[in-house]
Design a protein around this motif. Structure first.
Motif, PDB file in Angstrom:
ATOM      1  N   ASN A 153      -5.821  -0.716  -2.602  1.00  0.00           N
ATOM      2  CA  ASN A 153      -6.634  -1.073  -1.447  1.00  0.00           C
ATOM      3  C   ASN A 153      -6.746  -2.588  -1.329  1.00  0.00           C
ATOM      4  N   LYS A 212       0.823  -1.216   0.000  1.00  0.00           N
ATOM      5  CA  LYS A 212       0.000   0.000   0.000  1.00  0.00           C
ATOM      6  C   LYS A 212       0.853   1.259   0.000  1.00  0.00           C
ATOM      7  N   ASP A 215      -8.724  -5.378  -0.437  1.00  0.00           N
ATOM      8  CA  ASP A 215     -10.164  -5.500  -0.223  1.00  0.00           C
ATOM      9  C   ASP A 215     -10.637  -6.920   0.079  1.00  0.00           C
ATOM     10  N   ASP A 256      -7.353  -3.778  -5.002  1.00  0.00           N
ATOM     11  CA  ASP A 256      -7.951  -2.954  -6.048  1.00  0.00           C
ATOM     12  C   ASP A 256      -6.945  -1.850  -6.361  1.00  0.00           C
TER      13      ASP A 256
END
Length: 406
Positions: free
Chosen positions: A255, A243, A257, A277
């Motif tokens: 992200n 990230k 998810d 994502d």
């Protein structure tokens, strides 16, 4: 929730007297008939066409094939496995290159059954119904544009209508189909719903789902945990490190998810998976980020735990390029005495991304203005913008034809 109003096509359509928000100095849609438009829109909204519901996609393709053949366009269909029929309608036969594509999609996100549960209803020119804005009102508007394209455009341009049955939830077959069409295209007018406030879209982030699999070694958590290699713990270290890459680039998001891993509470986790994502505004950034994630996975996140990056295919951003800047949507709006387009940069992808990736100049959100997309109870389409968007589409084609060298 209030009781759903029943759609009565004859009475309702007859009672509509749209108060158009756009005053056009030159009427490029003098053939427009709201009663007929609503009747045809109801036909489309009444069909369940969730991505992957092949029966519904094929019904819509069959309807459009009949419509376009009725105006003597050449129509071909292509089966996209798992998504149903895609459709290509062209103003001249045997086209291997498109000057302009009007791109639209037949699928929705609405579950099968919602067409009956949420039928077309209209009050004060605002239509509600399953998939009415995304994308059936614009799908119908594209048909109306093509019924009466200015003669110069019909004469000088190779025009194609491309209907994708897999825009909402892509598939290998629908992606391959759209990429094939994109490579043939100079200009793509993408009929996603227009944004409130006379909004059009000039750029969209590309999106990809990145799956990272971690492979460790199982062991009994009580008797010999030291012999195991915990894939979940490696994944936990990997997520913040991956990230953090996003902070190095403007407008990039990564992200985490979806996560899963392990088998039982008393076993060191042998396997783990995280799905990111990934969103980006240009393909150069996409490649740089993917290279960094790949390098981290090869290096690894914990001793003796391997990691593997997987994704279906590289998707493209819809970039605001010099080619797209030269599109004449602004001029067409001015000629029609319509408000100047409000150009937007947005995060969600569309088929415009695929056309942009193929090298076409793209203008997106050319369709009927709508909102609350994907919400079955609230999704709406502003029918007062139907005629202006039809006029605009025809004027854009007319100006493209005038600017084309003989």
């Amino acid at each position: 929730m209030t009781t759903r109003r029943k759609f009565v096509s004859g009475c309702l359509a007859a009672s509509l007297t749209p108060s158009f928000a756009f005053a056009a100095a030159n009427d490029n849609a003098s053939d427009f008939d709201m009663k007929q438009y609503v009747k045809e829109l109801n036909e489309l909204v009444s069909i369940d066409s969730k991505s992957g519901h092949v029966e519904g996609a094929n019904k819509i393709a069959d309807i459009l094939e009949k419509r376009f053949k009725s105006i003597r366009w050449t129509v071909t269909t292509r089966d996209c496995a798992g998504r149903g029929k895609a459709l290509i309608a062209t103003n001249t036969p045997n086209q291997d290159h498109y000057d302009v594509v009007l791109s639209v999609h037949s699928d929705t996100v609405q579950p099968v059954g919602n067409a009956q549960k949420y039928p077309l209803t209209i009050k004060d020119n605002i239509a509600h119904g399953a998939g009415v804005a995304d994308d059936k009102s614009s799908l119908n508007a594209v048909w109306w544009i093509c019924k009466k394209i200015p003669p110069e455009a019909l004469k000088k341009l190779n025009i194609a209508v491309i209907v994708n049955p897999g825009e909402e939830s892509g598939s290998p077959a629908s992606r391959a189909f759209m990429d094939e069409q994109a490579k043939k295209t100079d200009i793509a007018l993408v009929y996603e719903p227009g944004r409130p406030g006379n909004g059009f879209v000039r750029s969209r982030k590309g999106s990809m789902f990145l799956t990272i699999n971690f492979y460790g070694r199982p062991a009994h958590a009580g008797n010999n945990p030291q012999d195991g290699r915990n894939a979940i713990e490696a994944m936990a270290k990997a997520i913040p490190e991956i990230k953090a890459i996003a902070s190095e680039y403007k407008d990039v998001t990564l992200n985490a998810d979806v996560v899963k891993g392990g088998t039982t509470p008393n076993t060191i986790a042998e396997d783990a998976t995280v799905v990111f994502d990934f969103r980006f505004f240009n393909d150069q950034t996409r490649d740089a980020v993917l290279d960094k994630i790949e390098a981290l996975c090869k290096r690894g996140f914990a001793p003796d735990v391997t990691s593997e990056l997987k994704y279906v295919a590289k998707s493209s951003a819809l970039s605001h390029t010099e080619k797209s800047q030269k599109l004449i949507v602004d001029q067409a709006s001015k000629d029609l005495n319509q408000p100047a387009p409000k150009w937007m940069d947005v995060g969600g992808a569309s088929d415009g991304n695929r056309f942009s990736g193929g090298g076409a100049a793209v203008a997106c959100a050319m369709g009927v203005i709508g909102g609350d997309l994907h919400n079955p109870e609230k999704e709406w389409s502003d029918l007062s913008t139907v005629k202006p968007r039809i006029e605009l589409g025809r004027k854009v084609l007319e100006l493209i034809a005038k600017n084309k060298a003989n």
